[in-house]
Scaffold this active site. Structure first.
Site, short mmCIF file in Angstrom:
data_model
loop_
_atom_site.label_atom_id
_atom_site.label_comp_id
_atom_site.label_asym_id
_atom_site.label_seq_id
_atom_site.Cartn_x
_atom_site.Cartn_y
_atom_site.Cartn_z
N SER A 277 11.76 -21.50 51.48
CA SER A 277 11.84 -20.98 52.84
C SER A 277 11.12 -21.91 53.82
CB SER A 277 11.20 -19.60 52.87
OG SER A 277 11.36 -19.04 54.14
N SER A 278 11.81 -22.23 54.91
CA SER A 278 11.18 -23.08 55.93
C SER A 278 10.17 -22.22 56.69
CB SER A 278 12.23 -23.59 56.91
OG SER A 278 13.40 -23.96 56.24
N GLY B 271 15.21 -17.29 61.12
CA GLY B 271 16.04 -16.18 61.61
C GLY B 271 15.20 -14.94 61.86
N ASN C 164 13.30 -16.34 49.81
CA ASN C 164 13.90 -17.66 49.61
C ASN C 164 12.89 -18.56 48.89
OD1 ASN C 164 15.11 -20.15 49.85
ND2 ASN C 164 15.27 -20.12 52.09
N SER D 294 16.37 -15.36 56.79
CA SER D 294 15.78 -16.19 55.75
C SER D 294 16.63 -16.16 54.48
CB SER D 294 14.37 -15.68 55.45
OG SER D 294 13.81 -16.47 54.44
N GLY D 295 16.97 -17.35 54.00
CA GLY D 295 17.77 -17.45 52.77
C GLY D 295 19.26 -17.48 53.04
N THR E 116 18.92 -24.26 56.29
CA THR E 116 18.39 -25.58 55.98
C THR E 116 19.39 -26.38 55.14
OG1 THR E 116 16.18 -24.68 56.08
CG2 THR E 116 16.42 -26.78 54.95
N GLU F 134 13.29 -11.66 61.51
CA GLU F 134 12.55 -11.20 60.32
C GLU F 134 12.04 -9.77 60.50
OE1 GLU F 134 10.56 -15.13 58.24
OE2 GLU F 134 9.25 -13.66 59.14
N1 ATP Z 1 26.06 -24.13 50.92
C1 ATP Z 1 25.31 -23.77 49.89
N2 ATP Z 1 25.73 -24.02 48.64
C2 ATP Z 1 24.99 -23.65 47.57
N3 ATP Z 1 23.80 -23.02 47.66
C3 ATP Z 1 23.32 -22.76 48.89
C4 ATP Z 1 24.04 -23.13 50.07
N4 ATP Z 1 23.33 -22.73 51.12
C5 ATP Z 1 22.21 -22.17 50.63
N5 ATP Z 1 22.19 -22.18 49.29
C6 ATP Z 1 21.15 -21.65 48.39
O1 ATP Z 1 20.36 -20.72 49.11
C7 ATP Z 1 19.01 -21.14 49.17
C8 ATP Z 1 18.42 -20.79 50.51
O2 ATP Z 1 19.02 -21.58 51.52
P1 ATP Z 1 18.20 -22.19 52.73
O3 ATP Z 1 16.87 -22.68 52.27
O4 ATP Z 1 19.07 -23.12 53.43
O5 ATP Z 1 17.97 -20.87 53.60
P2 ATP Z 1 17.38 -20.78 55.09
O6 ATP Z 1 18.40 -20.06 55.89
O7 ATP Z 1 16.97 -22.12 55.55
O8 ATP Z 1 16.15 -19.81 54.88
P3 ATP Z 1 14.71 -19.84 55.60
O9 ATP Z 1 14.87 -19.19 56.93
O10 ATP Z 1 13.87 -19.02 54.67
O11 ATP Z 1 14.25 -21.25 55.67
C9 ATP Z 1 19.04 -22.63 48.87
O12 ATP Z 1 17.84 -23.06 48.30
C10 ATP Z 1 20.20 -22.74 47.92
O13 ATP Z 1 19.78 -22.39 46.62
MG MG Z 2 15.19 -22.99 55.92
#
Ligand code: ATP
Ligand code: MG
Length: 1020
Positions: A160-161, A386, A157, A107-108, A112, A388
């Protein structure tokens, strides 16, 4: 590839395969760290992309970046998720095989964000028509809607999705996105009624309350204050600095319209969201009697209206449960606890089903409706939770981690195991690579009858007093001996200390996780009392009407439990993924505090471990980077060898052997298997590709003039890309019969026989051009065009130059601009006219050669307010004896002044300056001509400056005499007061000599300078 890649990018290696010490985890992490520090967040392991979340906006997702990666070979550019996206797209088009991109990480970690960027890449770079544009918009707009309803702020996050998402993008035969389909997995419904401290409910609730118009909130009976709602106060975190609920509301509202929601549908959807908030505020009383009753009917009134149900019936359903005794239906009152959980169950059911409805609705709007052409290709994007591990892990973490076990298994199957198996099948010696096969854990969870899910279901379904603890005991009885399963009772003393009695531990591939069994049965049953279901089935809200089907009431079969549904959906997902060519993006979170620039090594090492990256690297290094079936390889490259061109008549394997021998492959670079050639290094393949490119180029010419009709925007790369999209589909593999025929007919007018060939040649030239555009204005390289593209190529070259000049001009500072203006004037006056001009070109002009301290204060005083623009030491030659005297030449806005120490010896107003004479040789002598009838002047002045080009350029500018600088060959005549003349004779020689000659002239011997080739201009 190695040298090219390291030359391109000197910060660490951009493919872990190139790591010197590739088995060292420390070296792996160090490489990640080095690159991360330089904002290089992407690194490959072969074709797997490792991505580290930068937690800051990097300028690497612009349109220009997209263009840079479009149609370019995977390894030709630095690692990027656009390269993965483009590679999948091209494989889909050339191999006609569906693709999928699996994005994983905790997560994070940025899953996404990555999936959104990939979608944007396709939206921007794929061909479009009006219909396609609508689909692109809808695909893009589905994200904010799904995020509003399915994402929430968690401790890890802010966005977070809370659901898994698999999205198919469908492409038609032209490669345009024409449709899409989304599958959602296991929404974390429990969040609707409860949030941990520091976390929030789903974004939509806050967006509606913060952003909803006054009128709307009034209709929904809501107040603009999240603190008023029980379902929003549990985490005590209504506001998050990184989230702007009000503006997000606007985005979501607009997105709903783009996707095709009618006003009525939006209204009904919001009625449901509001009703969940009202449900949370339904308060129960009646402790005395033991039977729950609703203390205030305010909420019920709103609920009845928003849900379109009868208030009295709803009240009864929220306080009673229907039981059937001896064939008779009875209403049995609920106690307080039961009533609260019935209410929460209703909220979860309503929200969860509405979310599924929303996904279906989006799917309907993305559906590809053109039945005439069903043969589309697909790229799937998987963005799923991912692995957890929390302090307290429950049913949800159990499902999520099970899902990750399955994905890891798939990863192993598809990359590691299949790699090994393929070498074995091909009869190529394979050095076994140790890896952990996690099938054993998947089986432990999902096996029929014996697996944890089966045992859980059994406890949920069996009559009698089943509870979470009896479930735990059953687990101990059934899987107690499994090496990846432990409970408090079964554990050794050390483990016992860190386990609760109500926990079981799974030894996942990623690490150990303790699961608390409390709530497992309820969550797995996911039951909603029958009478609550009945109420919802009667709802007049059209969305709920679709969510709660009346058939559910008559269906005697018990619905599948949550875990079984999840297991089935995962099995389906695996099937979908297995049927596609996978690409992987492995996301890593650099720290737990969402901070830019912080690289927490311990956290990263853990992720490297459970993402299986070292294992992946070991396999890639042990094996071969590429493999091709013999027929494919031969077909593609046979033109590179006279023995295989145009056809190889013998065995395919022999043909390939002949070909690679001719190409000079070294034994360690390749192996020949039973049906395939295996190439160890990408560089070998790329060298072969380059040879093919050259070969094709040498064959071609094209009559196209499309380029000429283009306007002249400044981004040439863009123009070339437009040309390419208009011309030849890069993805179509070379088709030899058409190609050869085209070659034969290439000199004829465009006709069906040669159009493929002509387009291909044009395409090749443009592709080459795109890759080899000049880097700066001094770079005069330009690929040679085929004859028929000469004119178009010339246009492009001019536009490219204009573009670079324009970009250059935009960047320059005022000082530099001034410098260049002076240099331009110098060039106008002296270029090709005076011998020492070329030497002056690379030297910058200075603002003055004498500063304040070097000029006598009395002179400065005498100048008064007259500002000095330039001063330079000069030598003055007397008019009569030509004696050399040191002097200073000062230039002001109005005049030139000759100074001798403290005295202003001569002042020449620019208005009176008739001209300036200078020789064409390399000396520094020049004459300032003044009118001979001017009594105040003593005649022309003969001076010499060591910086004659600079000095005279300044004189020309200050005096506005650019056209009055005369460059003379041989001699200069000047006046020596009162009608007398003097002559200076210039001759070339070995060194500078200025002296009075016997004939009374001033003789100047000018040194001949060595001239190093052509001077183009000074370096920019
Ligand atoms: N390529 C990137 N460039 C800049 N910031 C990023 C990038 N990827 C992620 N982030 C930052 O990290 C945060 C978390 O990313 P994201 O929501 O994609 O995580 P995730 O892997 O989907 O987590 P989850 O499993 O909780 O959904 C985003 O809101 C953004 O602020
Ligand atoms: Mg996500």
């Amino acid at each position: 590839m190695e040298s090219a890649l390291t030359a391109r990018d000197r910060v660490g290696v951009q493919d872990f395969v190139l790591l010197e010490n590739h088995t060292s985890e420390a070296a792996f992490i160090e490489n990640l760290r080095k690159r991360f520090k330089e904002n290089l967040i992407y690194t490959y392991i072969g074709s797997v992309l490792v991505s580290v979340n930068p937690y800051k906006d990097l300028e690497i997702y612009t349109k220009n970046h997209m263009e840079r990666y479009r149609g370019v070979n995977f390894y030709e550019v630095s690692p990027h998720l656009y390269a993965v996206s483009d590679n999948s797209y091209r494989s889909m088009r050339t191999e006609r095989k569906d693709q999928c991109i699996l994005i994983s990480g905790e997560s994070g970690a940025g899953k996404t964000e990555a999936s959104k960027k990939i979608l944007q890449y396709y939206a921007v770079t794929c061909p479009a028509s009006e219909h396609v544009q609508t689909i692109k918009d809808r695909l893009l707009q589905s994200n904010p809607v799904l995020e509003a309803f399915g994402n929430a702020k968690t401790l890890r996050n802010d966005n977070s999705s809370r659901f898994g998402k698999y999205m198919d993008i469908q492409f038609d035969f032209k490669g345009a996105p024409v449709g899409g389909h989304i599958i959602n997995y296991l929404l974390e419904k429990s969040r609707v009624v409860h949030q941990n401290h520091g976390e929030r409910n789903f974004h939509i609730f806050y967006q509606l309350i913060e952003g909803g118009e006054e009128d709307l909130l009034r209709r929904l009976g809501l107040e603009r204050n999240p603190q008023q709602y029980q379902y929003l106060v549990k985490g005590n975190c209504p506001k998050v600095s990184s989230i702007n609920d009000r503006s997000d509301w606007k985005v979501v509202r607009k997105a709903l319209t783009v996707i095709g929601f009618s006003e009525d549908e939006v209204e009904e959807l919001l009625n449901i969201i509001a009703s969940v908030l009202h449900l949370g505020n339904v308060q129960y009383g009646g402790e005395d009697s033991g039977n729950a009753c609703i203390t205030s009917d305010t909420q019920i009134k709103y609920l009845a209206r928003l849900l379109g149900v009868n208030g009295t019936v709803l009240t009864e359903a929220l306080t009673h449960k229907k039981i059937i005794a001896k064939g008779e239906e009875l209403m049995s009152p609920l106690n307080l606890e039961q009533a609260s959980s019935a209410r929460d169950a209703l909220s979860k059911a309503v929200y969860g089903r509405t979310f599924t409805w929303l996904v279906n609705k989006i799917n309907a709007s993305l559906a590809y409706t053109d039945d005439s052409y069903k043969n589309w290709s697909v790229i799937g994007l998987l963005d799923i939770y991912g692995f957890e591990v929390f302090q307290n892990n429950s049913f949800e973490q159990f499902c999520i981690n099970y899902c990750n076990e399955k994905l890891q298994q798939l990863f192993i199957e598809l990359t590691l195991k299949s790699e090994q198996e393929e070498y074995e099948a091909e009869g190529i010696t394979w050095e076994p690579v140790q890896y952990f096969n996690n099938k054993i854990i998947c089986d432990l969870v999902e096996e029929k009858f014996k697996g944890i899910i089966s045992i859980l279901d059994e406890e949920c379904l069996r009559p009698g007093d089943a509870s979470d603890i009896t479930f735990l005991e059953k687990l101990e009885d059934t899987v107690g001996g499994h090496p990846h399963f432990v409970t408090h009772k079964l554990a050794d003393g050390k483990t016992r200390k860190v386990m609760g009695r109500d926990e079981f531990r799974l030894l996942h591939y990623a690490g150990e996780v303790n699961y608390n069994v409390n709530g497992f049965l309820d969550k797995n049953n996911d039951l909603l009392f029958r009478n609550l279901k009945e109420v919802m089935c009667m709802s007049e809200n059209k969305i709920l009407n679709q969510c709660f089907d009346r058939e559910e009431l008559t269906d005697k079969k018990r619905p599948d439990t949550a875990a079984t549904q999840f297991k089935a959906s995962l099995a389906k997902l695996m099937e979908i993924l297995m049927s596609k060519e996978p690409s992987y993006i492995r996301c890593i979170k650099p720290n737990d505090s969402k901070q830019a620039g912080r690289f927490d090594e311990v956290l990263i090492r853990h992720q490297v471990k459970y993402l299986g990256l070292m294992e992946n690297l070991r396999v890639r290094r042990a094996g071969f980077a590429y493999r091709r079936r013999y027929e494919v390889f031969l077909q593609r490259y046979k033109s590179l060898c006279p023995d295989t061109w145009p056809n190889w008549r013998g065995k395919l394997a022999d043909g390939v052997a002949t070909l690679v021998k001719h190409l000079g492959y070294k034994p360690e670079e390749y192996k020949l298997g039973r049906s395939k050639i295996f190439i160890r290094f990408p560089k070998t393949l790329f060298a072969t590709e380059d040879a093919l490119e050259t070969r094709k180029h040498s064959l071609g010419e094209s009559p196209q003039h499309v380029l000429l009709s283009l306007p002249s925007p400044l981004n040439l790369s863009h123009i070339v890309t437009i040309c390419l999209s208009h011309t030849f589909h890069s993805d179509t593999p070379l088709q030899p019969p058409r190609f050869i025929k085209g070659f034969i007919y290439r000199h004829q007018e465009r006709c069906p026989e040669n159009e493929y060939f002509l387009d291909y040649v044009r395409y090749s030239f443009l592709m080459k051009l795109r890759r080899n555009l000049p880097k700066n204005v001094l770079d005069k390289s330009w690929p040679t065009p085929p004859a028929a593209l000469t004119e178009a190529s010339e246009h492009l070259r001019k536009m490219c130059m204009q573009n670079m000049v324009w970009t250059y001009c935009k960047r320059i500072s005022p000082e530099w601009k001034h410098q260049m203006e002076q240099k331009m004037i110098a060039s106008e006056i002296f270029k090709d006219k005076k011998d020492n001009y070329p030497q002056s070109v690379p030297k910058l002009f200075v603002s003055t050669r004498l500063n304040g301290e070097e000029i006598n204060p009395k002179v400065l005083q005498a100048l008064g307010t007259e500002k000095m623009k330039y001063a330079v030491p000069v030598t003055k030659y007397d008019r009569k004896g030509y004696k050399a005297r040191p002097r200073q030449l000062l230039l002001t806005a109005n005049c030139a002044i000759i100074v001798e120490e403290a005295k202003l010896k001569q002042r020449i107003d620019y208005k009176a300056l008739k001209g300036v004479s200078v020789s064409s040789l390399s000396d520094g002598l020049f004459v300032l001509h003044v009118p001979s009838d001017d009594n105040k002047q003593k005649g022309d002045v003969v001076l010499q400056s060591d910086h004659v080009i600079e000095t005279l350029t300044k004189v020309a500018i200050c005096a506005d005499k650019i056209n009055n600088i005369n460059i003379n060959q041989g001699s200069i005549t000047f006046t020596v007061g009162q009608g007398k003349e003097g002559i200076i004779d210039f001759t070339p020689g070995s060194e500078l000599l200025v002296a009075k000659a016997k004939n009374g002239h001033l003789s100047v011997v000018s040194p001949t300078l060595f001239c190093p080739g052509t001077w183009e201009g000074f370096h920019m």
